[in-house]
Design an enzyme around this catalytic site. Structure first.
Site, PDB file in Angstrom:
ATOM      1  N   GLU A   1       9.304  72.927  39.827  1.00  0.00           N
ATOM      2  CA  GLU A   1       8.499  71.948  39.105  1.00  0.00           C
ATOM      3  C   GLU A   1       9.301  71.385  37.936  1.00  0.00           C
ATOM      4  O   GLU A   1       9.279  71.964  36.832  1.00  0.00           O
ATOM      5  CB  GLU A   1       7.222  72.606  38.581  1.00  0.00           C
TER       6      GLU A   1
ATOM      7  N   HIS B   1       4.293  78.956  34.869  1.00  0.00           N
ATOM      8  CA  HIS B   1       4.065  77.502  34.846  1.00  0.00           C
ATOM      9  C   HIS B   1       4.638  76.932  33.543  1.00  0.00           C
ATOM     10  O   HIS B   1       4.544  77.560  32.484  1.00  0.00           O
ATOM     11  CB  HIS B   1       2.573  77.199  34.950  1.00  0.00           C
TER      12      HIS B   1
ATOM     13  N   SER C   1       3.672  65.598  39.932  1.00  0.00           N
ATOM     14  CA  SER C   1       3.092  64.307  40.314  1.00  0.00           C
ATOM     15  C   SER C   1       3.094  64.062  41.826  1.00  0.00           C
ATOM     16  O   SER C   1       3.326  62.933  42.274  1.00  0.00           O
ATOM     17  CB  SER C   1       3.780  63.163  39.561  1.00  0.00           C
TER      18      SER C   1
ATOM     19  N   ASN D   1      -3.485  73.277  41.594  1.00  0.00           N
ATOM     20  CA  ASN D   1      -3.634  73.859  40.254  1.00  0.00           C
ATOM     21  C   ASN D   1      -4.596  72.988  39.455  1.00  0.00           C
ATOM     22  O   ASN D   1      -4.236  71.892  39.026  1.00  0.00           O
ATOM     23  CB  ASN D   1      -2.254  73.902  39.574  1.00  0.00           C
ATOM     24  N   TRP D   2      -5.792  73.512  39.273  1.00  0.00           N
ATOM     25  CA  TRP D   2      -6.824  72.716  38.597  1.00  0.00           C
ATOM     26  C   TRP D   2      -6.629  72.667  37.082  1.00  0.00           C
ATOM     27  O   TRP D   2      -7.317  71.921  36.387  1.00  0.00           O
ATOM     28  CB  TRP D   2      -8.215  73.288  38.901  1.00  0.00           C
ATOM     29  N   LYS D   3      -5.744  73.488  36.564  1.00  0.00           N
ATOM     30  CA  LYS D   3      -5.546  73.580  35.106  1.00  0.00           C
ATOM     31  C   LYS D   3      -6.898  73.795  34.410  1.00  0.00           C
ATOM     32  O   LYS D   3      -7.781  74.403  34.997  1.00  0.00           O
ATOM     33  CB  LYS D   3      -4.831  72.342  34.570  1.00  0.00           C
TER      34      LYS D   3
ATOM     35  N   GLY E   1       2.502  65.939  35.504  1.00  0.00           N
ATOM     36  CA  GLY E   1       1.462  65.190  34.795  1.00  0.00           C
ATOM     37  C   GLY E   1       1.938  63.879  34.221  1.00  0.00           C
ATOM     38  O   GLY E   1       1.249  63.265  33.415  1.00  0.00           O
TER      39      GLY E   1
ATOM     40  N   GLU F   1       3.644  74.785  31.532  1.00  0.00           N
ATOM     41  CA  GLU F   1       2.700  74.648  30.407  1.00  0.00           C
ATOM     42  C   GLU F   1       2.537  75.976  29.674  1.00  0.00           C
ATOM     43  O   GLU F   1       2.349  76.002  28.461  1.00  0.00           O
ATOM     44  CB  GLU F   1       1.353  74.103  30.914  1.00  0.00           C
TER      45      GLU F   1
ATOM     46  N   GLY G   1      -1.090  69.329  40.803  1.00  0.00           N
ATOM     47  CA  GLY G   1      -1.984  69.393  39.657  1.00  0.00           C
ATOM     48  C   GLY G   1      -3.066  68.327  39.769  1.00  0.00           C
ATOM     49  O   GLY G   1      -4.043  68.477  40.504  1.00  0.00           O
ATOM     50  N   GLY G   2      -2.863  67.225  39.063  1.00  0.00           N
ATOM     51  CA  GLY G   2      -3.878  66.164  38.964  1.00  0.00           C
ATOM     52  C   GLY G   2      -4.517  65.766  40.285  1.00  0.00           C
ATOM     53  O   GLY G   2      -5.752  65.660  40.384  1.00  0.00           O
TER      54      GLY G   2
END
Ligand code: PEP
Length: 253
Positions: free
Chosen positions: A167, A95, A212, A9-11, A173, A97, A233-234
């Protein structure tokens, strides 16, 4: 029995130039014989470019969100059939977010789940508790409520073509990962929750862990019996980290 999956997930990161470089590097890194599914989730505007860059289909492409409506006068929205049209295979729904910053509730997420399926996409349904909820021992009731909202609206059948992602919000994150035992406990709970409706489907359902995930912790998480890969993600923005996470998933197929 379940083919592992690693989803990146590149956000809201990247540009045409950096995406091109990342995808080229990823294609070079990912081994064709790894028995896993791999997908990346760039921002909407870059989806078609990503599909073109990943022409051989070894790495699939998905969207980070999808509109709950099929089409029409919904300014700013993007529908599932459009995502399918440009070559997407998946859409993330629910998600944390989006639940948090865009106030998406369980009902809207359930409608998005159905819209994705109706448009020919596989939904990746995210569920997870906040730190306060975990500390109040509400983890199971929260993730049960989130999954039950989808089942209540559409029955359990949709999970045949979906992926579930656990998640924990406190791990996204933050650099703070759930321990393998914590992840396994919730994954097993989610599988049994769905299994109460359809045991065979639950046994086939892929449940990814997200929060993470990095090259350094992926192997121990993926070694858990009910952890079928990761939503990353990151670390998905680094071709080398992402490759190592995929390699860890390939070992645990
Ligand atoms: C995510 O965005 O779904 C996620 C798990 O992010 P991170 O890996 O950066 O915690």
């Amino acid at each position: 029995m379940r083919r592992p999956m690693v989803a990146g997930n590149w956000k809201m990161h990247g540009s045409q130039a950096t995406n091109q470089a990342l995808l080229a590097e990823l294609e070079g890194h990912v081994r064709p014989d790894w028995p896993i599914d791999i997908a990346v989730f760039p921002p909407y505007v870059y989806l078609a470019d990503a599909v073109r860059a990943l022409e051989d289909g070894r790495i699939q492409v998905g969207a980070q969100d999808v509109c709950a409506e099929a089409g029409g006068a919904f300014t700013g929205q993007v529908g599932a059939s459009m995502l399918k049209d440009v070559g997407c295979s998946y859409a993330i729904v629910g998600h944390s977010e989006r639940r948090r910053w865009y106030h998406e509730d369980d009902t809207l997420v359930a409608r998005k789940f159905a819209a994705a399926l109706a448009g020919g996409l596989k939904p990746v349904l995210c569920v997870g508790e906040t730190l306060e909820e975990r500390e109040a021992r509400q983890t199971e009731s929260v993730v049960a409520r989130q999954v039950d909202a989808v089942i209540a609206m559409h029955g359990v059948g949709g999970f045949a073509d979906a992926v579930l992602a656990y998640e924990p919000v406190w791990a996204i994150g933050t650099g703070r990962t759930a321990s393998p035992a914590q992840a396994q406990e919730v994954h097993a709970f989610l599988r049994s929750r769905i299994g109460a409706h359809d045991a065979k489907m639950a046994a086939r359902l892929r449940i990814l862990y997200g929060g993470s995930v990095k090259a350094g912790n992926a192997a121990e998480l993926f070694a858990m019996p009910d952890v079928d890969g990761g939503l990353v993600g990151g670390a998905s923005l680094s071709a080398d980290e992402f490759r190592q996470i995929c390699a860890a998933a390939a070992v645990h197929h």
